[in-house]
Design a protein around this motif. Sequence first.
Motif, PDB file in Angstrom:
ATOM      1  N   PHE A  33      32.252  39.796  24.518  1.00 62.48           N
ATOM      2  CA  PHE A  33      32.221  40.954  23.688  1.00 62.48           C
ATOM      3  C   PHE A  33      33.519  42.002  24.014  1.00 62.48           C
ATOM      4  CE2 PHE A  33      28.648  39.848  21.384  1.00 62.48           C
ATOM      5  CZ  PHE A  33      28.373  40.596  20.355  1.00 62.48           C
ATOM      6  N   VAL A  34      34.459  41.677  24.376  1.00 59.35           N
ATOM      7  CA  VAL A  34      35.670  42.076  24.873  1.00 59.35           C
ATOM      8  C   VAL A  34      36.953  41.713  23.822  1.00 59.35           C
ATOM      9  CG1 VAL A  34      35.320  42.927  26.813  1.00 59.35           C
ATOM     10  CG2 VAL A  34      36.369  40.756  26.710  1.00 59.35           C
ATOM     11  N   GLU A  35      37.833  42.364  23.304  1.00 64.38           N
ATOM     12  CA  GLU A  35      38.931  42.167  22.511  1.00 64.38           C
ATOM     13  C   GLU A  35      39.997  41.527  23.475  1.00 64.38           C
ATOM     14  OE1 GLU A  35      42.408  44.150  19.780  1.00 64.38           O
ATOM     15  OE2 GLU A  35      40.630  45.251  20.535  1.00 64.38           O
ATOM     16  N   ARG A  36      40.332  40.078  23.094  1.00 60.08           N
ATOM     17  CA  ARG A  36      41.227  39.636  23.861  1.00 60.08           C
ATOM     18  C   ARG A  36      42.335  38.772  23.106  1.00 60.08           C
ATOM     19  NH1 ARG A  36      36.198  37.689  23.585  1.00 60.08           N
ATOM     20  NH2 ARG A  36      35.780  35.552  23.448  1.00 60.08           N
ATOM     21  N   PRO A  37      43.348  38.279  23.635  1.00 61.11           N
ATOM     22  CA  PRO A  37      44.355  37.827  22.933  1.00 61.11           C
ATOM     23  C   PRO A  37      43.746  36.260  22.417  1.00 61.11           C
ATOM     24  CG  PRO A  37      45.448  38.355  24.881  1.00 61.11           C
ATOM     25  CD  PRO A  37      43.788  38.781  24.885  1.00 61.11           C
ATOM     26  N   GLY A  38      43.962  36.058  21.058  1.00 59.49           N
ATOM     27  CA  GLY A  38      43.590  34.870  20.442  1.00 59.49           C
ATOM     28  C   GLY A  38      41.996  34.687  20.014  1.00 59.49           C
ATOM     29  N   MET A  39      41.557  36.019  20.019  1.00 64.07           N
ATOM     30  CA  MET A  39      40.195  36.053  20.101  1.00 64.07           C
ATOM     31  C   MET A  39      39.574  35.912  18.365  1.00 64.07           C
ATOM     32  SD  MET A  39      37.556  39.277  20.887  1.00 64.07           S
ATOM     33  CE  MET A  39      35.957  39.359  20.434  1.00 64.07           C
ATOM     34  N   VAL A  42      33.893  37.603  17.103  1.00 67.06           N
ATOM     35  CA  VAL A  42      33.219  38.976  17.652  1.00 67.06           C
ATOM     36  C   VAL A  42      34.156  39.920  17.423  1.00 67.06           C
ATOM     37  CG1 VAL A  42      32.046  39.963  19.481  1.00 67.06           C
ATOM     38  CG2 VAL A  42      32.084  37.598  19.091  1.00 67.06           C
ATOM     39  N   PRO A  43      33.969  40.908  16.349  1.00 62.74           N
ATOM     40  CA  PRO A  43      34.864  41.765  15.939  1.00 62.74           C
ATOM     41  C   PRO A  43      34.782  43.179  16.821  1.00 62.74           C
ATOM     42  CG  PRO A  43      33.015  42.030  14.614  1.00 62.74           C
ATOM     43  CD  PRO A  43      32.852  40.780  15.497  1.00 62.74           C
ATOM     44  N   VAL A  44      34.640  43.127  18.152  1.00 60.19           N
ATOM     45  CA  VAL A  44      34.801  44.202  18.896  1.00 60.19           C
ATOM     46  C   VAL A  44      36.244  45.067  18.970  1.00 60.19           C
ATOM     47  CG1 VAL A  44      32.918  43.559  20.610  1.00 60.19           C
ATOM     48  CG2 VAL A  44      35.300  42.830  21.036  1.00 60.19           C
ATOM     49  N   LEU A  49      41.528  47.547  27.056  1.00 62.45           N
ATOM     50  CA  LEU A  49      41.120  46.445  27.744  1.00 62.45           C
ATOM     51  C   LEU A  49      42.008  45.228  27.236  1.00 62.45           C
ATOM     52  CD1 LEU A  49      39.502  45.077  30.051  1.00 62.45           C
ATOM     53  CD2 LEU A  49      37.820  44.620  28.300  1.00 62.45           C
ATOM     54  N   ARG A  50      42.342  45.252  25.963  1.00 60.48           N
ATOM     55  CA  ARG A  50      43.244  44.127  25.404  1.00 60.48           C
ATOM     56  C   ARG A  50      44.576  44.581  26.190  1.00 60.48           C
ATOM     57  NH1 ARG A  50      44.109  40.810  20.496  1.00 60.48           N
ATOM     58  NH2 ARG A  50      46.061  40.419  20.684  1.00 60.48           N
ATOM     59  N   LYS A  51      45.201  45.493  26.360  1.00 56.98           N
ATOM     60  CA  LYS A  51      46.275  46.206  26.897  1.00 56.98           C
ATOM     61  C   LYS A  51      46.506  45.614  28.421  1.00 56.98           C
ATOM     62  CE  LYS A  51      49.814  49.723  27.514  1.00 56.98           C
ATOM     63  NZ  LYS A  51      50.184  50.926  27.136  1.00 56.98           N
ATOM     64  N   SER A  60      39.008  33.682  31.832  1.00 58.89           N
ATOM     65  CA  SER A  60      38.245  33.325  30.466  1.00 58.89           C
ATOM     66  C   SER A  60      36.859  33.037  30.881  1.00 58.89           C
ATOM     67  CB  SER A  60      38.919  32.680  29.702  1.00 58.89           C
ATOM     68  OG  SER A  60      39.347  31.438  30.264  1.00 58.89           O
ATOM     69  N   ARG A  61      36.763  32.307  32.411  1.00 56.84           N
ATOM     70  CA  ARG A  61      35.385  31.927  32.648  1.00 56.84           C
ATOM     71  C   ARG A  61      34.725  32.354  33.921  1.00 56.84           C
ATOM     72  NH1 ARG A  61      36.425  25.503  33.050  1.00 56.84           N
ATOM     73  NH2 ARG A  61      34.045  25.692  33.250  1.00 56.84           N
TER      74      ARG A  61
END
Length: 447
Positions: A33-39, A42-44, A49-51, A60-61
């Motif tokens: 539940f965080v915005e990340r590259p290639g996500m 889940v539209p958070v 945080l992405r920056k 990622s794990r």
Amino acid sequence: MKRRTLLTAAILGAANQRPNLLFLFPDQLRHDFVERPGMVGVPVRTPNLRKLMETGAWFSRAVTPAPLCAPARACLAAGMEYDRCRVATNAVNYPEDQPTMYQMLRTAGYHVMGCGKFDLHKPELDWGLDGKRKIASWGFSDGIDNEGKHDGTRAFVQAGNQPKGPFLAYLNQLGLAQAHVEDYVQRKGHGATFPTPLSDEAYGDNWIARNGLALLEAAPKGKPWFLQVNFNGPHDPWDITAAMEKRWRGTMFPQPNRNTQLTPENHEHVRQNYAAMIENIDRRVGELIEKVRQRGELGNTLIVFSSDHGEMLGDRNLWSKRHPYHGSVGVPLVVRGQDVKQGLRVDSPTTTLDVVATFLDYAGVARPAQMESRSLRPLVTGKSKRTRGHVLSGMDGWRLAIEGRYKYVRGMAAGPLLFDVLADPEENENLAAREPAICARIAKLLG
């Protein structure tokens, strides 16, 4: 020539300067539940945080060493795995004779600050109205230790409608404490998603962020500092302000995995509220980072973002944490700093326990021999590609080990679990009966 020599010396001095350390630590934030590259899926909305991910390293794990508030935080204070951190449940205080990372940093000359929910003395339900009752003994130079969501309201009622911590004391001054407690009493079950009576100004995480900003404002110049900001959200209950609700109603989320409990609409509202809390925390993260920039210290500040554990959010008809599944043990982990490789993605299993040794490494503090945490600095700076061969997590009677693509869990009532987490990320197919050799090999890692 002399001018060039002085300039070179200044550059070398800045490079050798010990960095400031900013640890951003929300409560119960699951890995996806965080915005990340290639996500996808889940539209958070977490642009700050992405920056951080794009300008730093992200894992990622990553998993917690223990998916429960007090044990997870004790592991990170001590740098010890769950079976050695001496805090087995939320009913146990952090041992006063056990050293903390905070004490080590303070001894090394850092101005150590913290605010929010620390949960290192969870059973006591007494934080002091100024939130300073125990922070010095843990190693803090300054800070405010406040109540968790449920603990604060419970303590308020037990004390005859009197606050026992700084957040309820703040609400009491505003004439809002009673309304806040009554609101929590009404939130029965996991489906309660109605707005809180609190305004955005009075909302808990916004108050915590303001405390963090005030601590930064008062931090001495010319001395390295450490600041840990422990947000109360996105921990349940799903109490969000009316303004936060308005931004999220109508946003579609994937339904939970194998849930037969709530209606699809109710699940939508739960996940919208959860995402709204996370978006709000992300906004506060941006404000804290901007404050560091205004101090002229962003270039010499290591930023780490993670969480104590995840949230099942109804997957498998399970909620909250304490479970061995990835919704419970999986957390975000991002590291950003001057020498951290930008955009580095690490897909190997990682434990948040290693945040402790990473902070000590950057601070120039020798890691104690008994500490089980290991520094991530060689990895995030690109000097090494080696990660731990396996990571551990545990709670109550179960223990798990993740090695490569496989996760093995022992101690479950139904028997051992084995998942190929790359082929089956939702962990729906237990391979234990079909792969006894893999089970036996990974089981040895649990001792």
